[in-house]
Design an enzyme around this catalytic site. Structure first.
Site, PDB file in Angstrom:
ATOM      1  N   TYR A   1       0.968  -1.393   0.026  1.00 43.31           N
ATOM      2  CA  TYR A   1       0.077   0.009  -0.115  1.00 43.31           C
ATOM      3  C   TYR A   1       0.956   1.174   0.048  1.00 43.31           C
ATOM      4  O   TYR A   1       0.326   2.369  -0.138  1.00 43.31           O
ATOM      5  CB  TYR A   1      -0.878   0.087   1.211  1.00 43.31           C
ATOM      6  CG  TYR A   1      -1.864  -1.028   1.365  1.00 43.31           C
ATOM      7  CD1 TYR A   1      -2.142  -1.962  -0.016  1.00 43.31           C
ATOM      8  CD2 TYR A   1      -2.557  -1.480   2.712  1.00 43.31           C
ATOM      9  CE1 TYR A   1      -3.077  -2.993   0.572  1.00 43.31           C
ATOM     10  CE2 TYR A   1      -3.262  -2.613   2.825  1.00 43.31           C
ATOM     11  CZ  TYR A   1      -3.776  -3.284   1.880  1.00 43.31           C
ATOM     12  OH  TYR A   1      -4.476  -4.416   1.905  1.00 43.31           O
TER      13      TYR A   1
ATOM     14  N   HIS B   1       1.313 -11.359   1.443  1.00 43.01           N
ATOM     15  CA  HIS B   1       0.377 -10.664   0.762  1.00 43.01           C
ATOM     16  C   HIS B   1      -0.404 -11.498  -0.405  1.00 43.01           C
ATOM     17  O   HIS B   1      -1.509 -11.654  -0.484  1.00 43.01           O
ATOM     18  CB  HIS B   1       0.692  -9.377   0.368  1.00 43.01           C
ATOM     19  CG  HIS B   1      -0.502  -8.302   0.138  1.00 43.01           C
ATOM     20  ND1 HIS B   1      -0.266  -6.928   0.181  1.00 43.01           N
ATOM     21  CD2 HIS B   1      -1.637  -8.436  -0.283  1.00 43.01           C
ATOM     22  CE1 HIS B   1      -1.405  -6.286   0.048  1.00 43.01           C
ATOM     23  NE2 HIS B   1      -2.379  -7.173  -0.256  1.00 43.01           N
TER      24      HIS B   1
END
Length: 285
Positions: free
Chosen positions: A51, A108
């Site tokens: 992010y 992730h």
């Protein structure tokens, strides 16, 4: 408001709902929205290296004045740089976050570590042993990916965060069955997809009918989003959601006070969901 917790397979506790810093917040300064989330009652903050906003997440944590022990912080391992490991990547994240440890560290996406999942998981286990991460897990893993790391693992993943809503529920049953076998908590992202990304589907009238019943039973407003979050909560799912609006944040947390769905209502949601398949996040293997 005290947020109830789920017990992970390593004995640690995790708040059942988290404020996510991805989606619209990705690549953005998240200090203000995270400060708002904490001020409105969120204690679980879900971040990720991918992010690219861990510094502002850390600034919000510091500015909140909330004791570190009262917060649950998640980050996720992104694509490794040459000569980098899951451990050294986490050390970079901890510096950005201004923290000594994270409560949960997830791989992730499996596709970022193709052919190296076992090796990466061994280093995730080292992060746990060294208390850089209290718990470790994965995200967006299917049955094949989970089986690859479970074989010979010292610590099985505590969590697998995947896209979950009624339009993918049927297709997720094999991975959810594997979660149950190994005590892995199922975590959801994209739980409100049927409302915001795929409106007009077979689920809409079912959700509205349930919303009206819950509102009548409760004697207070209930939203369609709360119906879907309640459905997730009753399945024991760790919900990750997000918003930039304080009233929406409070609404999501308020879902805990919404009356339970009946068994028939849960079944009707899943029957309607099975009539249509829609997946927002499609990842390469």
């Amino acid at each position: 408001m005290t947020i109830s917790t789920l017990t992970l397979n390593d004995g640690n506790e995790v708040p059942w709902i988290a404020f996510g810093t991805g989606s619209a917040h990705r690549l953005q300064d998240v200090q203000n929205p995270v400060e708002n989330a904490i001020a409105n009652g969120f204690t679980h903050l879900d971040g990720a290296q991918m992010y690219e906003n861990e510094e502002s997440l850390g600034m919000a944590i510091m500015a909140s004045g909330i004791p570190r022990s009262a917060l649950f912080v998640t980050t996720k391992l992104g694509r490794l740089q040459p000569d980098q490991t899951a451990k050294t990547a986490l050390q970079v994240s901890l510096k950005k976050l201004g923290l000594e440890y994270v409560d949960l560290y997830l791989v992730h996406t499996p596709g970022s570590h193709a052919g190296r999942l076992k090796e990466v998981w061994k280093m995730m286990e080292e992060c746990k042993r060294e208390r850089l991460a209290k718990s470790i897990g994965v995200s967006n893993f299917d049955v094949t990916h989970l089986q690859e790391i479970l074989e010979g693992a010292e610590f099985p993943p505590s969590v697998n965060q995947v896209e979950i809503h009624p339009y993918v529920w049927k297709s997720l049953q094999p991975v959810i069955a594997l979660h149950k076998e190994h005590g892995i908590i199922t975590s959801s992202h994209g739980g409100l997809t049927p409302l915001f990304r795929a409106p007009g589907g077979p689920l809409d009238p079912v959700i509205e009918e349930i919303r009206a019943r819950l509102e009548s039973t409760r004697g207070r407003p209930v939203s369609t989003g709360q119906v879907l979050i309640k459905w997730l909560q009753q399945h024991g799912i760790l919900v990750v959601t997000t918003s930039s609006k304080a009233d929406r944040m409070r609404e999501y947390l308020d879902t805990a006070k919404v009356p339970d769905l009946t068994a028939e209502e849960i079944e009707s949601i899943e029957i309607a969901g099975a009539q249509y398949y829609y997946k927002f996040l499609v990842l390469s293997e």
